[in-house]
Design an enzyme around this catalytic site. Structure first.
Site, PDB file in Angstrom:
ATOM      1  N   GLY A   1       0.804  -1.382   0.036  1.00 29.85           N
ATOM      2  CA  GLY A   1       0.059   0.095   0.063  1.00 29.85           C
ATOM      3  C   GLY A   1       0.771   1.232   0.097  1.00 29.85           C
ATOM      4  O   GLY A   1       0.425   1.984  -0.847  1.00 29.85           O
TER       5      GLY A   1
ATOM      6  N   ASN B   1       7.979   7.727   6.486  1.00 25.55           N
ATOM      7  CA  ASN B   1       7.590   8.494   7.722  1.00 25.55           C
ATOM      8  C   ASN B   1       8.219   7.609   8.757  1.00 25.55           C
ATOM      9  O   ASN B   1       7.390   6.813   9.127  1.00 25.55           O
ATOM     10  CB  ASN B   1       5.831   8.842   7.688  1.00 25.55           C
TER      11      ASN B   1
ATOM     12  N   GLY C   1       4.792  -2.764   6.940  1.00 27.65           N
ATOM     13  CA  GLY C   1       3.799  -3.151   7.841  1.00 27.65           C
ATOM     14  C   GLY C   1       3.894  -4.752   8.193  1.00 27.65           C
ATOM     15  O   GLY C   1       3.252  -5.009   9.240  1.00 27.65           O
ATOM     16  N   GLU C   2       4.335  -5.654   7.111  1.00 25.25           N
ATOM     17  CA  GLU C   2       3.995  -7.116   7.420  1.00 25.25           C
ATOM     18  C   GLU C   2       5.290  -7.652   7.666  1.00 25.25           C
ATOM     19  O   GLU C   2       5.477  -8.626   8.421  1.00 25.25           O
ATOM     20  CB  GLU C   2       3.570  -7.763   6.335  1.00 25.25           C
TER      21      GLU C   2
HETATM   22 MO1  MOS Z   1      -2.641  -8.438   3.677  1.00 23.06          MO
HETATM   23  S1  MOS Z   1      -2.961 -10.084   4.763  1.00 23.06           S
HETATM   24  O1  MOS Z   1      -2.466  -8.995   2.162  1.00 23.06           O
HETATM   25  O2  MOS Z   1      -3.832  -7.289   4.054  1.00 23.06           O
END
Ligand code: MOS
Length: 733
Positions: A515, A622, A695-696
């Site tokens: 994202g 950020n 994030g992951e």
């Molecule tokens: Mo992620 S688990 O592809 O929102």
């Protein structure tokens, strides 16, 4: 804009706004309770009725009858929607679940009926009056029992191939000087996000607008249109704020379908939220895995063979938990095997949860690496460093775009004080507490996807950005604002960010750790167009134009930025697309996790005392929001290590602990100290932003570092998550 060659210097590199720890621009709205979530659009939607889903009481079989007579007569009831009167329904394109049961039941708590009434309480009460007759049939709920009959799945776009073979794994493993062959298990896990799945659906003629809580607007529109059999153009989704997703709100689930059907049935808008217990058995979850890891090495600690097999289950047609993904890239070794097997289970659908595959896969692999280091009598950090690889081990010659695993491990070891760790388990005791330290590597792919945005300049010099990107609590608003501010040479307070509306230009949404990097690159592309428009309007050479401090200047001429919009707003829109760089390079993020635990010497209660994470993920857009992502992921990793498990009732066939009393997740107070180090870097192969997702990554490896620390404290190796005191006790006595 097509991005085909590694990025050179561009306006983002000024780093006047990007790269700074800006506060979340929507922070005040959230902390004052004025950011509106799906269920809270009271102004836009008046005269709403309330929907309530009745979930199936059996796991497999069929509905023989639904006696509605008493329910229909209950106060306030407007309609009862079932498969009988809902009209034809398809499935979506990402989830295989059917969102309305009947006559067949596929899993427990699958929606059997949607009751619509004037108030929530009336709908709930009337649902309790429905008399549903069922005919049960025998289901399969036990992955262990089905393991041997599990099949090789079809290749999926969302994971590694079902099988990969490099060199001669079996031969090399057999002849290796030191070997490990162990089974590890990870349980079914729930996303357990705070905001429930919720929708307000409103029809105007054949046009449907839904205020909802999903991560990917583009998938949502596609799937809802497909399920209802209406054109995509007739669907608009709005999700301005999302109270957590973790992959559990990727696209359309039962709330969106049920609310849409209910609103059509009563000719009024309908509000519907999944009650918490329905979230566990009605929606999706991270499925249980059984994983076999085999590692062979020479006595010096060089891996010669590495094998990872994983078994998971799902509804027919559902996807495999892609747990072998990381093992393909993380460590060197000439002879390799990865293999996925899939069984058919009659539990709710297993699907994406934060770092699908990589998170549970690393839970197994990184314990195995700890065990191997011990067998070899090598420090676990040194063992990992020794087996680093600078090229894709399955495709020699293919480079990583950037790879600093060694620096992550070394920096972390230093910050954490790894040298104080004792090799022999149980060596350190403080009062009644045994102290242990553990480490794990982190790796997570850095996918990037096409993304579009529209930017507008007005005569005051303010910028408005629009894209259908979502913010699931991650900081999307802020980094998108920072990108536009940097590109146009204005302060962040001059930028208005509008996201989470499918009528805006299409982004890939929040998922897969793509994202941040993708959506900001789309904003970059649109801003390049807007800069051109500004220069044209003012008669400046765009190649020479400098955008800074709210001004645009070239040669010896300078204007206020807003001057370009004096005779009307300037609007520019573009989409970034990608060439072959992601094939040429392995684009991947790396990290290292260090954890100190205290385990009670008599009760074996486990406390996490300290966590240090070092992450390497290209440019950090950020540092404040990135750090928050990693802190949150580390906390989630504590849950995976020590608490989280949806317990399967193998007779009835459902997840028993389907609420937040029975399904425990950690909170800040459970972890006194968390430190995040973000290694400074850029990855020019990714996009003009040179950023990757984080994030992951923050979740990958955490649980194994904790399990390894528990072993270091106690000498008990638990290979079956979550690591709970009973499992230590059983092995201690
Ligand atoms: Mo992620 S688990 O592809 O929102």
């Amino acid at each position: 804009m097509k991005f085909e060659t590694p990025a050179g210097i561009n306006p983002i590199d000024q780093l006047k706004v990007v790269g700074k720890p800006a506060d979340r621009i929507e922070g005040p709205l959230k902390t004052t309770g004025s950011a509106r979530y799906a269920y809270e659009y009271h102004g836009e939607v008046t005269n709403a009725a309330y929907g309530y889903i009745l979930g199936s009481a059996i796991s497999k079989g069929s509905i023989t009858r639904i006696d509605q007579s008493v329910a229909k007569a209950a106060p306030g009831v407007l309609a009862i929607v079932t498969a009988e009167n809902a009209g034809p329904l398809q499935t979506g394109k990402f989830y295989v679940s059917r969102f309305l049961a009947g006559p067949q039941i596929d899993h427990y708590h699958q929606a059997v009926a949607v009751v619509v009434a004037e108030t929530f309480e009336q709908a709930r009460y009337a649902a309790s009056l429905l008399k549903v007759g069922y005919k049960k049939s025998k289901g399969s709920f036990d992955l262990e029992a089905l393991k041997d009959s599990a099949q090789q799945p079809a290749p999926s776009q969302f994971g590694p191939p079902p099988q990969t073979l490099t060199g001669d794994f079996e031969g090399a493993f057999k002849t290796a000087q030191v070997t490990l062959d162990e089974i590890y298990t990870t349980p079914d896990q729930a996303h357990a996000m705070m905001e429930p799945h919720a929708t307000i659906a409103k029809w105007e003629g054949d046009k449907l607008t839904c205020w909802c809580s999903i991560q990917q607007m583009n998938w949502g529109v596609r799937d809802l249109a497909n399920i209802l059999g209406i054109p995509k153009e007739n669907v608009r989704l709005i999700a301005s704020y999302i109270g957590g997703g973790f992959g559990g709100k990727g696209t359309v689930l039962a709330d969106l379908v049920a609310a849409s059907l209910a609103a059509r049935a009563v000719g009024r808008p309908v509000k519907l939220a999944l009650q918490r217990p329905l979230m566990f058995n009605n929606t999706i979850h991270r499925p249980k895995t059984i994983q076999r890891i085999r590692i062979g090495a020479d006595r010096d600690g060089r891996i010669t063979a590495i094998g990872h097999e994983s078994w998971s289950g799902n509804l027919p047609g559902g996807r495999t938990e892609p747990a072998t993904a990381s093992t393909r890239l993380l460590y060197a070794g000439a002879n390799r095997l990865t293999r996925l097997k899939l069984a058919v289970l009659d539990l709710a659908e297993g699907n994406a949860m934060r770092s699908p595959g990589e998170a549970p896969g690393m839970m197994a692999l990184e314990i195995a690496m700890d065990e191997m280091a011990e067998k070899l009598n090598i420090d676990p950090v040194a063992f990992r460093i020794k087996n680093d690889t600078q090229e894709d081990p399955e495709k020699p010659g293919r480079k990583f775009s950037t790879r600093k695993l060694i620096e992550c491990l070394q920096t972390g070891a230093e910050k954490f004080g790894w040298e104080k760790r004792q090799t022999k388990p149980g060596s350190i005791q403080e009062g009644q507490w045994l102290i242990g330290m553990g480490v794990a590597s982190a790796i997570r792919g850095a996918p990037i996807a096409k993304s579009a945005a529209r930017v507008r300049l007005d005569k005051s010099g303010s910028i408005t950005v629009e894209t259908d990107m979502t913010d699931i609590g991650t900081g999307s608003y802020t980094i998108i604002g920072q990108t536009a501010a940097e590109m146009m040479g204005v302060g962040l307070d001059q930028v208005t960010v509008r996201i989470g509306d499918s009528s805006f230009p299409e982004s890939p949404g929040s998922g897969g750790q793509w994202g941040a990097a993708s959506s900001t690159s789309g904003v970059y592309a649109a801003c390049v167009k807007l800069r051109e428009a500004v220069a044209n309007q003012l008669g400046l050479d765009v190649e020479k134009a400098q955008f800074s401090d709210g001004k645009v200047s070239a040669d010896d001429r300078s204007f206020a930025l807003g001057d370009a919009a004096k005779s009307g707003d300037l609007i520019a829109q573009d989409e970034i697309t990608y060439g072959e760089l992601s094939k040429e390079f392995a684009q991947t993020t790396f990290g290292a996790h260090f954890v100190e635990v205290a385990v009670h010497a008599y009760t074996f209660e486990i406390r996490v005392r300290r966590m240090v994470a070092v992450c390497h993920a290209g440019r950090i857009l950020n540092p404040k929001t990135a750090r928050s992502q990693v802190i949150g992921a580390m906390t989630m990793g504590v849950g995976a290590a020590l608490m989280e498990e949806m317990v399967v009732d193998k007779n009835v066939g459902f997840f028993v602990n389907h609420d937040l009393a029975g399904y425990e997740v950690p909170v800040h107070a459970d972890i006194p100290y968390q430190e995040v180090v973000l290694l400074e870097d850029i990855d020019p192969t990714m996009s003009p932003m040179k950023a990757q997702g984080i994030g992951e990554l923050g979740l990958c490896g955490v649980a194994a570092a904790i399990a390894n620390a528990v072993y270091n404290a106690t000498g008990v190796r638990v290979r079956d998550y979550p690591v709970t005191l009973d499992k230590i006790l059983k092995n201690k006595v």
